[in-house]
Write a protein that holds these residues in place. Structure first.
Motif, short mmCIF file in Angstrom:
data_model
loop_
_atom_site.label_atom_id
_atom_site.label_comp_id
_atom_site.label_asym_id
_atom_site.label_seq_id
_atom_site.Cartn_x
_atom_site.Cartn_y
_atom_site.Cartn_z
N LYS A 111 0.83 -1.21 0.00
CA LYS A 111 0.00 0.00 0.00
C LYS A 111 0.85 1.26 0.00
O LYS A 111 0.39 2.33 -0.40
CB LYS A 111 -0.93 0.00 1.22
N LEU A 112 2.11 1.15 0.48
CA LEU A 112 3.03 2.27 0.48
C LEU A 112 4.38 1.81 -0.07
O LEU A 112 4.76 0.65 0.09
CB LEU A 112 3.25 2.82 1.90
N VAL A 113 5.09 2.72 -0.71
CA VAL A 113 6.43 2.43 -1.22
C VAL A 113 7.37 3.53 -0.75
O VAL A 113 7.12 4.72 -0.99
CB VAL A 113 6.45 2.35 -2.76
N LEU A 114 8.43 3.13 -0.05
CA LEU A 114 9.45 4.09 0.38
C LEU A 114 10.74 3.77 -0.37
O LEU A 114 11.19 2.62 -0.38
CB LEU A 114 9.70 4.00 1.89
N SER A 115 11.32 4.76 -0.99
CA SER A 115 12.53 4.57 -1.78
C SER A 115 13.70 5.30 -1.14
O SER A 115 13.63 6.51 -0.93
CB SER A 115 12.33 5.08 -3.21
N ASN A 116 14.78 4.55 -0.86
CA ASN A 116 15.99 5.22 -0.41
C ASN A 116 17.02 5.27 -1.53
O ASN A 116 18.18 5.58 -1.31
CB ASN A 116 16.58 4.54 0.84
N ALA A 117 16.57 4.99 -2.75
CA ALA A 117 17.40 5.27 -3.92
C ALA A 117 17.45 6.79 -4.11
O ALA A 117 16.68 7.54 -3.50
CB ALA A 117 16.83 4.58 -5.15
N SER A 118 18.34 7.24 -4.96
CA SER A 118 18.45 8.68 -5.20
C SER A 118 17.19 9.21 -5.87
O SER A 118 16.44 8.44 -6.49
CB SER A 118 19.66 8.97 -6.10
N PRO A 119 16.92 10.50 -5.75
CA PRO A 119 15.76 11.07 -6.46
C PRO A 119 15.84 10.83 -7.97
O PRO A 119 14.81 10.63 -8.61
CB PRO A 119 15.86 12.57 -6.14
N GLN A 120 17.06 10.82 -8.51
CA GLN A 120 17.23 10.62 -9.95
C GLN A 120 16.77 9.21 -10.36
O GLN A 120 16.04 9.05 -11.34
CB GLN A 120 18.70 10.83 -10.34
N ILE A 121 17.19 8.20 -9.61
CA ILE A 121 16.77 6.83 -9.93
C ILE A 121 15.28 6.65 -9.65
O ILE A 121 14.54 6.09 -10.46
CB ILE A 121 17.60 5.82 -9.13
N THR A 122 14.83 7.16 -8.51
CA THR A 122 13.44 6.97 -8.11
C THR A 122 12.47 7.57 -9.12
O THR A 122 11.51 6.91 -9.54
CB THR A 122 13.19 7.61 -6.73
#
Length: 356
Positions: A111-122
């Motif tokens: 239901k939620l996705v948290l990304s700790n990849a860089s903003p560029q990759i995300t």
């Protein structure tokens, strides 16, 4: 300006230059660059076990920290997919994040996705561009990710013995072996010269070197009598002058320069080396997903901090995609091994989850 701040408080040029390294570390800036004083503050504002401004080694190496987090998460019911690359964020018909898709086609629903990849990759690789506002995409593309860092990991068969503090006869680590050792930092002018060379596309001829020997405190990292050394060096441009690639010849030439510098401080160092691993900015991007090799996912300049990180419209961990959050170094408060961005993002995500 950092230089002005240091001049107000200190007279010793080597001391000022040593402090200045924490103001330019990981940044394509000089001690004379406006705003560089903040980066120094960023590195000393935290604390370790109640001691403000302190740093420490992770027992077992930095990977042990990731393992500790993973163990806690698994104990709370988390499912961990290791060595599985994410292909894209899964979106519903309403444009909301519904999970992720792995490169092998596996869908992981959430239901939620948290990304700790860089903003560029995300946002530029994992999300279809038509799903994002054009001005947002443009802002992400314009983030300054220039990086001056080349990391060199070294294995040696004995401790380096510095001219200023020779080793003990028994070969045991001395106090300075257990600290961060700064080389080529006799003056801020030297740091500025190293920076200037890199701005013209040339690796610094006398690079700034931060030398750490974690095995001096954690003997399990190396065989008895041997040690591992971490060299955090700059300045090396992401793109060399004339568009030359960072090939093996360029990598080794720069590493030889670094080793020659260390040899001048610690004769016999080069003879003690049994192996080395050279990670230039393109290597750091390719292996770890760091944009342009930037360890902070983007410059820590004043125009890219606080309410402007990663963009002014989305500095609160939420993104233009409902249910997708940014929780890595590209979010507030930026880089550093502290977990603040992740904790803050989790709080925002939980708040939204409860309202679903």
């Amino acid at each position: 300006l950092l230089g002005q701040i240091l001049d107000q408080w200190f007279e010793s040029e080597p001391l000022k230059a040593t402090l200045a390294t924490d103001a330019v570390i990981g940044a394509m800036t000089s001690p004379h660059t406006p705003g560089s004083g903040y980066v120094l503050l960023h590195h000393v504002m935290g604390e370790l076990e109640g001691q403000r401004g302190a740093w420490g080694y992770v027992a077992g190496g930095m990977g042990a920290l990731s393992q500790a987090i993973a163990c806690v998460a698994a104990a709370r019911g988390a499912h961990i997919f290791a060595e599985k690359a994410v292909c894209r964020v899964l979106l519903g018909r309403d444009g909301r994040a519904q999970g992720i898709v792995l490169q092998d086609g596996t869908e992981v629903k959430s239901k939620l996705v948290l990304s700790n990849a860089s903003p560029q990759i995300t946002f530029l690789e994992l999300i279809p561009q038509e799903q994002l506002p054009k001005d947002f995409v443009h802002r992400i593309q314009q983030v300054d990710t220039r990086s001056p860092v080349t990391k060199i990991n070294v294995a040696v068969d004995r401790l380096p013995s510095f001219l200023s503090a020779p080793n003990a006869r028994n070969g045991q680590p001395l106090p300075h072996h257990q600290c961060s050792i700064h080389l080529n930092c006799e003056s801020t002018h030297l740091l500025h010269q190293a920076f200037t060379e890199a701005t013209h596309g040339h690796p610094s001829s006398r690079p700034m070197i931060e030398l750490c020997i974690p095995s001096a405190l954690d003997p399990g990292l190396a065989p008895q009598g041997c040690h591992v050394i971490s060299l955090f060096t700059q300045y090396t441009p992401s793109v060399l002058s004339g568009g030359r690639p960072w090939d093996e010849e360029a990598r080794n030439a720069y590493a030889d320069t670094v080793f020659d510098c260390i040899e001048a401080y610690a004769p016999g160092f080069k003879a003690s080396v049994v192996g080395r691993d050279i990670l230039t900015p393109p290597d750091l991007e390719r292996i770890f997903g760091l944009p342009s090799g930037n360890i902070f996912h983007g410059g820590m300049s004043l125009d890219q901090l606080y309410f402007a990180r990663p963009t002014p419209s989305y500095s609160g961990y939420r993104s233009p995609i409902p249910g997708l959050y940014l929780c890595g170094s590209g979010a507030h408060p930026g880089g550093g091994v502290m977990g603040a961005a992740g904790r803050n993002a989790a709080r925002v995500a939980i708040e939204d989850f409860r309202s679903l």
